[in-house]
Design a protein around this motif. Structure first.
Motif, PDB file in Angstrom:
ATOM      1  N   MET A   1     -20.521  76.350-106.888  1.00 30.53           N
ATOM      2  CA  MET A   1     -19.436  75.557-106.301  1.00 30.53           C
ATOM      3  C   MET A   1     -19.473  74.147-106.875  1.00 30.53           C
ATOM      4  O   MET A   1     -20.504  73.487-106.859  1.00 30.53           O
ATOM      5  N   GLU A   2     -18.340  73.692-107.386  1.00 27.43           N
ATOM      6  CA  GLU A   2     -18.268  72.358-107.972  1.00 27.43           C
ATOM      7  C   GLU A   2     -18.140  71.316-106.874  1.00 27.43           C
ATOM      8  O   GLU A   2     -17.258  71.393-106.011  1.00 27.43           O
ATOM      9  N   LEU A   3     -19.024  70.324-106.891  1.00 25.95           N
ATOM     10  CA  LEU A   3     -18.953  69.259-105.901  1.00 25.95           C
ATOM     11  C   LEU A   3     -17.824  68.300-106.263  1.00 25.95           C
ATOM     12  O   LEU A   3     -17.616  67.966-107.428  1.00 25.95           O
ATOM     13  N   PRO A   4     -17.079  67.836-105.271  1.00 26.42           N
ATOM     14  CA  PRO A   4     -15.903  67.011-105.557  1.00 26.42           C
ATOM     15  C   PRO A   4     -16.262  65.565-105.872  1.00 26.42           C
ATOM     16  O   PRO A   4     -17.376  65.098-105.621  1.00 26.42           O
ATOM     17  N   LEU A   5     -15.292  64.869-106.417  1.00 26.00           N
ATOM     18  CA  LEU A   5     -15.328  63.415-106.419  1.00 26.00           C
ATOM     19  C   LEU A   5     -14.776  62.961-105.075  1.00 26.00           C
ATOM     20  O   LEU A   5     -13.711  63.421-104.654  1.00 26.00           O
ATOM     21  N   VAL A   6     -15.489  62.089-104.391  1.00 24.48           N
ATOM     22  CA  VAL A   6     -15.079  61.632-103.066  1.00 24.48           C
ATOM     23  C   VAL A   6     -14.611  60.182-103.162  1.00 24.48           C
ATOM     24  O   VAL A   6     -15.323  59.322-103.699  1.00 24.48           O
ATOM     25  N   VAL A   7     -13.417  59.931-102.641  1.00 28.17           N
ATOM     26  CA  VAL A   7     -12.829  58.598-102.705  1.00 28.17           C
ATOM     27  C   VAL A   7     -12.644  58.057-101.295  1.00 28.17           C
ATOM     28  O   VAL A   7     -12.080  58.739-100.435  1.00 28.17           O
ATOM     29  N   GLY A   8     -13.097  56.846-101.069  1.00 29.08           N
ATOM     30  CA  GLY A   8     -12.854  56.185 -99.798  1.00 29.08           C
ATOM     31  C   GLY A   8     -11.479  55.546 -99.799  1.00 29.08           C
ATOM     32  O   GLY A   8     -11.137  54.779-100.703  1.00 29.08           O
ATOM     33  N   VAL A   9     -10.670  55.885 -98.790  1.00 30.40           N
ATOM     34  CA  VAL A   9      -9.308  55.339 -98.693  1.00 30.40           C
ATOM     35  C   VAL A   9      -9.143  54.676 -97.331  1.00 30.40           C
ATOM     36  O   VAL A   9      -9.674  55.142 -96.328  1.00 30.40           O
ATOM     37  N   ASP A  10      -8.419  53.555 -97.324  1.00 34.12           N
ATOM     38  CA  ASP A  10      -8.186  52.859 -96.055  1.00 34.12           C
ATOM     39  C   ASP A  10      -6.776  52.288 -95.952  1.00 34.12           C
ATOM     40  O   ASP A  10      -6.479  51.527 -95.037  1.00 34.12           O
ATOM     41  N   GLY A  11      -5.901  52.642 -96.906  1.00 33.58           N
ATOM     42  CA  GLY A  11      -4.528  52.157 -96.862  1.00 33.58           C
ATOM     43  C   GLY A  11      -4.345  50.766 -97.421  1.00 33.58           C
ATOM     44  O   GLY A  11      -3.219  50.251 -97.447  1.00 33.58           O
ATOM     45  N   SER A  12      -5.406  50.131 -97.869  1.00 35.42           N
ATOM     46  CA  SER A  12      -5.295  48.775 -98.412  1.00 35.42           C
ATOM     47  C   SER A  12      -4.845  48.816 -99.865  1.00 35.42           C
ATOM     48  O   SER A  12      -4.939  49.843-100.547  1.00 35.42           O
ATOM     49  N   ASP A  13      -4.382  47.666-100.354  1.00 36.09           N
ATOM     50  CA  ASP A  13      -3.986  47.571-101.760  1.00 36.09           C
ATOM     51  C   ASP A  13      -5.171  47.841-102.680  1.00 36.09           C
ATOM     52  O   ASP A  13      -5.017  48.397-103.772  1.00 36.09           O
ATOM     53  N   GLY A  14      -6.382  47.468-102.245  1.00 32.81           N
ATOM     54  CA  GLY A  14      -7.557  47.664-103.074  1.00 32.81           C
ATOM     55  C   GLY A  14      -7.925  49.114-103.280  1.00 32.81           C
ATOM     56  O   GLY A  14      -8.588  49.456-104.271  1.00 32.81           O
ATOM     57  N   SER A  15      -7.498  49.987-102.363  1.00 34.28           N
ATOM     58  CA  SER A  15      -7.847  51.398-102.506  1.00 34.28           C
ATOM     59  C   SER A  15      -6.896  52.155-103.428  1.00 34.28           C
ATOM     60  O   SER A  15      -7.226  53.245-103.896  1.00 34.28           O
ATOM     61  N   LEU A  16      -5.731  51.590-103.715  1.00 34.18           N
ATOM     62  CA  LEU A  16      -4.748  52.307-104.536  1.00 34.18           C
ATOM     63  C   LEU A  16      -5.222  52.501-105.979  1.00 34.18           C
ATOM     64  O   LEU A  16      -5.131  53.615-106.507  1.00 34.18           O
ATOM     65  N   PRO A  17      -5.736  51.451-106.664  1.00 31.49           N
ATOM     66  CA  PRO A  17      -6.273  51.699-108.010  1.00 31.49           C
ATOM     67  C   PRO A  17      -7.435  52.687-107.999  1.00 31.49           C
ATOM     68  O   PRO A  17      -7.621  53.448-108.954  1.00 31.49           O
ATOM     69  N   ALA A  18      -8.219  52.693-106.924  1.00 29.36           N
ATOM     70  CA  ALA A  18      -9.329  53.636-106.838  1.00 29.36           C
ATOM     71  C   ALA A  18      -8.824  55.073-106.771  1.00 29.36           C
ATOM     72  O   ALA A  18      -9.404  55.977-107.385  1.00 29.36           O
ATOM     73  N   ILE A  19      -7.750  55.307-106.041  1.00 30.53           N
ATOM     74  CA  ILE A  19      -7.160  56.649-105.971  1.00 30.53           C
ATOM     75  C   ILE A  19      -6.678  57.073-107.348  1.00 30.53           C
ATOM     76  O   ILE A  19      -6.971  58.182-107.816  1.00 30.53           O
ATOM     77  N   ASP A  20      -5.916  56.209-108.014  1.00 30.28           N
ATOM     78  CA  ASP A  20      -5.378  56.548-109.336  1.00 30.28           C
ATOM     79  C   ASP A  20      -6.501  56.832-110.331  1.00 30.28           C
ATOM     80  O   ASP A  20      -6.451  57.804-111.090  1.00 30.28           O
ATOM     81  N   TRP A  21      -7.518  55.964-110.337  1.00 27.02           N
ATOM     82  CA  TRP A  21      -8.637  56.133-111.265  1.00 27.02           C
ATOM     83  C   TRP A  21      -9.369  57.436-110.978  1.00 27.02           C
ATOM     84  O   TRP A  21      -9.756  58.163-111.896  1.00 27.02           O
ATOM     85  N   ALA A  22      -9.571  57.732-109.701  1.00 27.31           N
ATOM     86  CA  ALA A  22     -10.297  58.943-109.322  1.00 27.31           C
ATOM     87  C   ALA A  22      -9.530  60.200-109.696  1.00 27.31           C
ATOM     88  O   ALA A  22     -10.128  61.205-110.101  1.00 27.31           O
TER      89      ALA A  22
END
Length: 291
Positions: A1-22
């Motif tokens: 089973m492949e372990l996922p990449l886990v991204v912390g999200v909180d709705g802030s502007d700072g989390s949006l680039p993290a989502i795209d990059w991930a």
């Protein structure tokens, strides 16, 4: 089973680039993506008006945050498999828990709770200093975030902190098809005496050559496992923190190792990693190594 990449999200502007990059990172590695939000909404259940008989407003907000993040990820790349979860926990604790079954944890540089002007939010710092899997803090300029430099930077330390980081760096360079810059810094010692009885400390000693030999030994196994990766090894005299921050301006990802001592529950993050997390001009990966 492949372990996922886990991204912390909180709705802030700072989390949006993290989502795209991930999303891009998950697509490169063929991994699933898991979007996680840590919320303590149950604490405030009696303080916030309810929107319905079974749905406190804070819970609705938490669910909306992960749903919006999943929608953004789907627009970015519909081929990446995405799952979501809301933890009834502090954001850092939620991510650290998820890190037990993750290929890597990914966070933005600042979240909702960060004070204006902070270089790195408390969640990103706590996760990078405590997780037992690689942690990537997504920061930097547009070129670095987009991978426009086609260059990975590895800050090579001692073998007891850098072997796992070296393996991580080679895998990353291979999947991206880019150059791997491996940099080891050294400092010329200050000599109080240089007499004939202390030849090992003589001013003429070839410190750069010794550092270069250690660098070759560090990357030997990883190079054998990834023979197609183009590697450029460099030894530089100077403070590691300053050298790596400067070179991060021409990199798409800078990678450093970190010790993780068993039974130690405090923050475990060296000065070099700490500086990069606050000042690097591209995303930073902190790769732990048990000692």
């Amino acid at each position: 089973m492949e372990l996922p990449l886990v991204v912390g999200v909180d709705g802030s502007d700072g989390s949006l680039p993290a989502i795209d990059w991930a999303v891009d990172e998950a697509a490169r590695h063929g991994l699933p993506l898991r979007l996680v939000h840590g919320s303590l909404w149950e604490r405030y259940e009696n303080l916030i008006p309810e929107l319905g008989p079974d749905r406190p407003a804070a819970q609705v907000m938490a669910d909306h945050i992960v749903a919006s993040a999943a929608e953004r990820a789907g627009r970015r790349n519909p081929d990446v498999k995405v799952s979501t979860d809301v933890h009834l926990a502090d954001a850092a604790d939620a991510l650290l828990h998820e890190g037990n079954n993750a290929t890597a944890l990914i966070t933005g540089v600042r979240g909702r709770g960060a004070l204006k002007g902070l270089l790195l939010g408390s969640v990103g710092l706590a996760v990078a200093a405590r997780a037992h899997c690689p942690v990537i803090v997504v920061r930097g300029d547009r070129a670095g975030l987009a991978g426009a430099h086609e260059r990975i930077l590895l800050g090579a330390g001692e073998p007891d902190t850098s072997e796992e980081a070296a393996r991580f760096a080679f895998r990353e360079a291979e999947v991206r098809g880019c150059v791997l810059d491996v940099v080891r810094t050294w400092r010329r010692p200050a000599y109080r005496t240089a007499g004939p009885d202390t030849p090992a400390d003589a001013p003429g000693r070839d410190h750069a050559g010794e550092v270069g030999t250690g660098l070759d030994e560090l990357v030997r196994d990883a190079m054998a496992d990834h023979p197609g990766v183009r590697v450029r090894r460099t030894t530089v005299e100077g403070p590691a923190r300053e050298v790596l921050v400067h070179r991060s301006a021409a990199a798409d990802l800078v990678i450093v190792g970190a010790r993780r001592r068993q039974g130690h529950f405090g923050l475990q993050l060296g000065r070099v990693a700490h500086t990069l997390l606050h000042h690097a001009q591209c995303p930073v990966a902190v790769v732990p190594q048990r000692v």
